[in-house]
Design an enzyme around this catalytic site. Structure first.
Site, mmCIF file in Angstrom:
data_model
loop_
_atom_site.group_PDB
_atom_site.id
_atom_site.type_symbol
_atom_site.label_atom_id
_atom_site.label_comp_id
_atom_site.label_asym_id
_atom_site.label_seq_id
_atom_site.Cartn_x
_atom_site.Cartn_y
_atom_site.Cartn_z
ATOM 1 N N HIS A 180 0.704 -1.351 0.122
ATOM 2 C CA HIS A 180 -0.077 0.047 -0.021
ATOM 3 C C HIS A 180 0.659 1.449 -0.055
ATOM 4 O O HIS A 180 0.515 2.289 -0.687
ATOM 5 C CB HIS A 180 -0.773 -0.105 1.256
ATOM 6 C CG HIS A 180 -1.544 1.295 1.549
ATOM 7 N ND1 HIS A 180 -1.394 2.215 2.468
ATOM 8 C CD2 HIS A 180 -2.620 1.898 0.678
ATOM 9 C CE1 HIS A 180 -2.111 3.095 2.376
ATOM 10 N NE2 HIS A 180 -3.104 3.020 1.427
ATOM 11 N N GLU A 239 1.992 2.061 -3.565
ATOM 12 C CA GLU A 239 0.718 2.610 -4.125
ATOM 13 C C GLU A 239 0.750 3.947 -3.933
ATOM 14 O O GLU A 239 0.626 4.834 -5.152
ATOM 15 C CB GLU A 239 -0.478 1.887 -3.629
ATOM 16 C CG GLU A 239 -1.840 2.572 -4.415
ATOM 17 C CD GLU A 239 -2.967 2.778 -3.361
ATOM 18 O OE1 GLU A 239 -3.085 4.066 -3.224
ATOM 19 O OE2 GLU A 239 -3.420 1.715 -2.796
ATOM 20 N N HIS A 240 0.905 4.502 -2.844
ATOM 21 C CA HIS A 240 1.103 6.130 -2.440
ATOM 22 C C HIS A 240 2.197 6.601 -3.546
ATOM 23 O O HIS A 240 1.977 7.607 -4.100
ATOM 24 C CB HIS A 240 1.269 6.274 -1.010
ATOM 25 C CG HIS A 240 0.074 6.441 -0.395
ATOM 26 N ND1 HIS A 240 -0.381 7.367 0.455
ATOM 27 C CD2 HIS A 240 -1.060 5.301 -0.221
ATOM 28 C CE1 HIS A 240 -1.520 7.211 0.816
ATOM 29 N NE2 HIS A 240 -1.844 5.919 0.666
ATOM 30 N N GLU A 242 -3.347 8.054 7.305
ATOM 31 C CA GLU A 242 -4.610 7.284 6.815
ATOM 32 C C GLU A 242 -4.924 5.884 7.733
ATOM 33 O O GLU A 242 -6.069 5.737 7.820
ATOM 34 C CB GLU A 242 -4.139 6.717 5.298
ATOM 35 C CG GLU A 242 -5.139 5.939 4.694
ATOM 36 C CD GLU A 242 -4.777 5.241 3.081
ATOM 37 O OE1 GLU A 242 -3.830 5.668 2.794
ATOM 38 O OE2 GLU A 242 -5.726 4.577 2.636
#
Lengths: 429, 454
Positions: B68, B71-72, B148
């Site tokens: 993840h 992904e950022h 997040e």
């Protein structure tokens, strides 16, 4: 078999009448305003009815009445109980939607356009809109569930922040009132029936229809759905909004992140500054990763996952809001950045390059906002409910392109005055 | 019972057999990248997605969350493009873009006016091979990821319950780790971890492109060859099976967090879909989930929320289409005055009733009607169609199976539903997580976390 093959092959050949979507409009004999787009590509039909029956019209002490009235429509109507209604919808593959916000209450249905399904879905929609029975036992249950949800929401930092922000920027106005344990507990069956009589009339109702039906059919559908509605309705207007005084409200909460809302009551949907604010907000905090707030707060400093600004115009002055969440020990630093970004933007507006980028996104991106029946249905109902021109979508590119830097600055100066800005911080130290 | 609408019977026949015509279209480039195109010419827009078959299940202990985090970082610069430029280009084309990471995959998408498709393919192709990672960009972005996590998990009691539940359902299988990563792992993640992840998994032979919208598939194939074709394939790390050992006995976990309503989630181990043609149980379990919670007239809503009023809210879910291992999850909040024990008993009671009495013909017909209608309604959304194709492919099936899956659901019998209810819902493979609500004013603020890096 035939239906599906027809659908699929037509997918290859026909298109939504796109450039210049053709919106037809008329007044039904019942008095309801009707907005219609014929599109035969998919064998589906969407119908939505909007009423001036949102939270703004609820009497003092009864907050929650608008939502309960809308929510209980489908729990009993004519001789049907809620299990019957739910079962019939499922049997025909139809879906009921809708809800109640500040200004309006809506009920919508999506159905297959084949005759038996369509007829059954429209019959049900007509019945629940015109002859709801608001059963006492269902009301008691739903009051209980709503109260439990309110108590739960009172523990959640995001929900607390949203509620306190609305109350702070709309002192004494129904836009600022949220349902409470007491107000929901005070709602009676008579209240629901009376609210329905007053606010679910054909006069003032907006019927939006899109899909696989002809104009003649649409006319019949609109009349059929509205002819048996109660006599109330008409041009209802929420009370005047008074602007709040600048201030900061801090609320204790053990969350890891502070939740921040900054804003004020800003514009009515009918305001001529709508486009300058819409275009201007893209650069400030509406344009996602390319907005200044996102760049300064998130990209450069890593202060937040989500940071944004928006205008939400309503019948009366709807809110302007900047929002973010950040770990509680750095909320002061994050607020400082937001203040600087906003102050700079208020003083100078967007750069010519930023304005051009905003316009390009909004004009070229219009296609994305209207590439499905569901999205177009939303435009039909907004055009109807807020009395926008039928050419709203056609005019949109020209209106966006016409916005100047000076207009953005002037519009922000008129509607986002520092002396009225309220800051709410939940989970502040 | 009210007689069934004749309509649902008509409907049930309307879509069989599956149509035989060539849309979507698929090709495979020499470097192993597959390209799947579905032409849908209703509006001049297009969805472009790139799916990588690398998700949190491919991570190692100690670097949870790296899929993840990468992904950022994919939105930062490349050798050819400065940081921030990717989003800017998409926005200026009038488009929207985002990405998401799951246990099984990481996917990136843009929704754009059709004229912008070549530029989107060029942009995605660029970051497939040329991502520039450095300590500085990483240091700032990992703070965003931690925010997040605070937002989605740490301050979200139900998310904490599910995180705890997964960690007891699975002891060996990597599904035990949260997709977003443990906070401590995020605090110690380095830019080199992200770089290694990128180099291991981001290769054309581990990816596929899905395009849905107003396009000619031949033109898309040509563009794919032009933009993605030059990339070299490389071997992927070995994927160990990491199968979960058989569970023998109920597992319970509880989570304290500021809240008012308790919350309960129960998960049973289930078979997943392996052979689209030969399997039966996954389809029967899918129907069972829909009988319990597929629509407004399903058993949970009717019996537990409206009937006995034991539940404030209740749900059931079963996803057989995945790379890892499957569960059947039921969850809910007890109604005011009811306890977690009352709710658990009621949920078990609903499953027991199906074990003992089966399901009715009417219930089966309703599930079938719902799935047929859903297939037709899905055509109103390009994104929904692209997600359907990408999701099936991620699990190792093919978009060619989508119609078969619907046919199989329609072929499930009442006996099969009762049989799977008896076979799989045993306490030996059950895990239960509960939220133990704490008063907000008595809870202490969480300790500052993630403060080590500046």
């Amino acid at each position: 078999m035939r239906t599906l093959i027809f659908v699929l092959s037509s997918l290859l050949t026909s298109t939504l009448a796109f450039a210049g979507v053709k919106i037809e409009h008329w007044i039904a004999p019942s008095g309801a305003k009707v907005y219609f787009i014929e599109t035969r590509v998919l064998p589906i039909l969407d119908v939505q009815i909007d009423f001036a029956a949102g939270a703004a019209f609820v009497p003092a002490g009864k907050s929650g009445l608008a939502g309960l009235t809308q929510g209980l429509l489908e729990t009993g109507a004519a001789d049907l109980d809620e299990e019957h209604i739910a079962g019939r919808l499922v049997d025909i593959g139809a879906r009921l939607g809708g809800g109640a916000d500040s200004d309006r209450a809506s009920l919508s249905v999506r159905t297959l356009s084949s005759k038996p399904e369509k007829e059954a879905a429209l019959d049900l929609l007509r019945t629940v809109l015109s002859a709801p029975t608001f059963p006492q036992s269902v009301l008691e249950r739903e009051r209980g569930r709503t109260i439990a949800a309110i108590r739960e929401a009172e523990t959640r930092p995001d929900a607390i922040a949203g509620k306190r922000f609305a109350a702070a920027i709309y002192p004494g106005h129904p836009y600022g009132t949220s349902p409470t344990v007491e107000s929901v507990g005070a709602v009676t069956r008579e209240d629901l029936a009376e609210f329905h009589r007053q606010h679910y009339g054909a006069r003032g109702a907006v019927v939006s229809i899109i899909g696989d039906v002809s104009r003649a059919e649409a006319e019949a559908i609109a009349q059929r759905l509205t002819e048996a509605l109660p006599a109330g309705g008409g041009s209802l207007v929420p009370p005047e909004v008074t602007k709040p005084l600048r201030g900061t409200i801090k609320i204790a909460h053990p969350a890891a992140q502070s939740h921040v809302h900054i804003g004020l009551p800003a514009i009515r949907r009918s305001d001529p500054d709508y486009f300058p604010l819409l275009v201007g907000n893209y650069t400030l905090g509406g344009g996602g990763f390319v907005s200044r707030l996102m760049k300064e707060v998130r990209e450069k400093r890593g202060y937040a996952y989500s940071v944004y600004s928006y205008f939400a115009p309503r019948k009366m002055e709807g809110p302007f809001e900047i929002g973010l969440q950040t770990k509680r020990e750095q909320v002061g630093d994050a607020l400082k950045v937001v203040d600087e970004v906003l102050a700079d933007y208020m003083a100078k507006g967007p750069t010519p390059k930023e304005l051009a980028a905003a316009k390009k996104n909004m004009v070229d991106g219009l296609a994305l906002r209207m590439d499905s029946n569901a999205k177009l249905l939303g435009y039909l109902s907004a055009i109807g409910f807020y009395d926008l021109p039928l050419t709203y979508l056609d005019d949109f590119p020209a209106r966006v392109k016409a916005v100047t830097i000076e207009q953005v600055k002037a519009a922000f100066a008129r509607h986002v005055k520092a002396e009225n800005l309220v800051t709410v911080i939940v989970a502040a130290d | 019972m009210k007689p069934l609408f004749a309509a649902s019977v008509v409907l049930a026949c309307a879509v069989s057999p599956a149509p035989t015509f060539a849309n979507p279209f698929e090709t495979k480039l020499a470097n192993g990248l597959r390209v799947i195109v579905k032409e849908d010419r209703r509006a001049p827009t297009v969805v472009h997605m790139v799916w990588y078959r690398a998700g949190s299940m491919d991570e190692k202990d100690g670097t949870s969350g790296v899929a993840h985090a990468l992904e950022h970082l994919m939105f930062k610069g490349t050798k050819n493009l400065p940081a921030g430029e990717f989003n800017k280009r998409v926005a200026e084309a009038g488009g929207r873009d985002n990405a998401f990471t799951s246990r099984d995959y990481t996917a990136y998408f843009q929704i754009v006016p059709k004229a912008a498709l070549p530029e989107m393919m060029q942009l995605e192709s660029d970051r497939m091979a040329n991502l520039k990672l450095d300590a500085k960009e990483f240091a700032s972005e990992i703070q965003v990821v931690m925010e997040e996590r605070r937002l989605r998990t740490d301050d979200n009691p139900h998310a904490l319950v599910h995180e705890a539940l997964n960690s007891v359902i699975f002891q060996a299988h990597p599904y035990r780790r949260p997709i977003i990563g443990w906070m401590d792992d995020l605090e110690h993640l380095t830019w080199q971890d992200a770089r290694d992840w990128y180099h291991q998994w981001y290769t054309p032979n581990n990816a596929y492109v899905v395009v849905v919208g107003d396009v000619d598939h031949r033109e898309v194939f040509r563009l794919a060859q032009k933009y993605y074709g030059p990339h070299k394939a490389h071997a992927l790390p070995e994927r160990k099976p990491q199968n979960e050992p058989e569970q023998a006995g109920i597992r319970r976990v509880s989570v304290k967090a500021p809240a008012k309503l308790p919350y309960l989630a129960m998960a049973w181990k289930m078979p997943k879909l392996r052979d689209v043609q030969k399997d039966r149980d996954p389809y029967a379990l899918d129907v069972l989930a829909a009988v319990l919670d597929g629509h407004d007239a399903s058993r949970f809503a009717r019996n537990l929320v409206r009937g006995s009023r034991v539940a404030q809210s209740v749900g059931a879910g079963y996803d057989p289409t995945l790379r890892g291992e499957a569960n059947f999850v039921v969850d809910g909040q007890p109604a005011d005055g009811k306890s977690i024990a009352d709710l658990e008993a009621a949920l078990r009671g609903e499953i027991k009733r199906i074990q003992d009495e089966g399901v009715s013909a009417e219930e089966l017909a309703r599930v079938k009607t719902q799935s047929i209608a859903a297939q037709i309604y899905k055509r109103d959304s390009l994104m929904a169609q692209a997600m359907e194709i990408g999701g099936v492919e991620a699990a190792g099936q093919s978009w060619r199976d989508i119609d078969t899956l619907l046919e199989k659901i329609k072929s499930v019998t009442a006996e099969e539903v009762q049989a799977v209810a008896k076979k799989y819902f045993t306490d030996d493979t059950l895990s239960i997580a509960v939220l133990d609500p704490q008063p907000v004013d008595k809870s202490k603020p969480k300790k500052p976390s993630g403060a080590v890096r500046h």
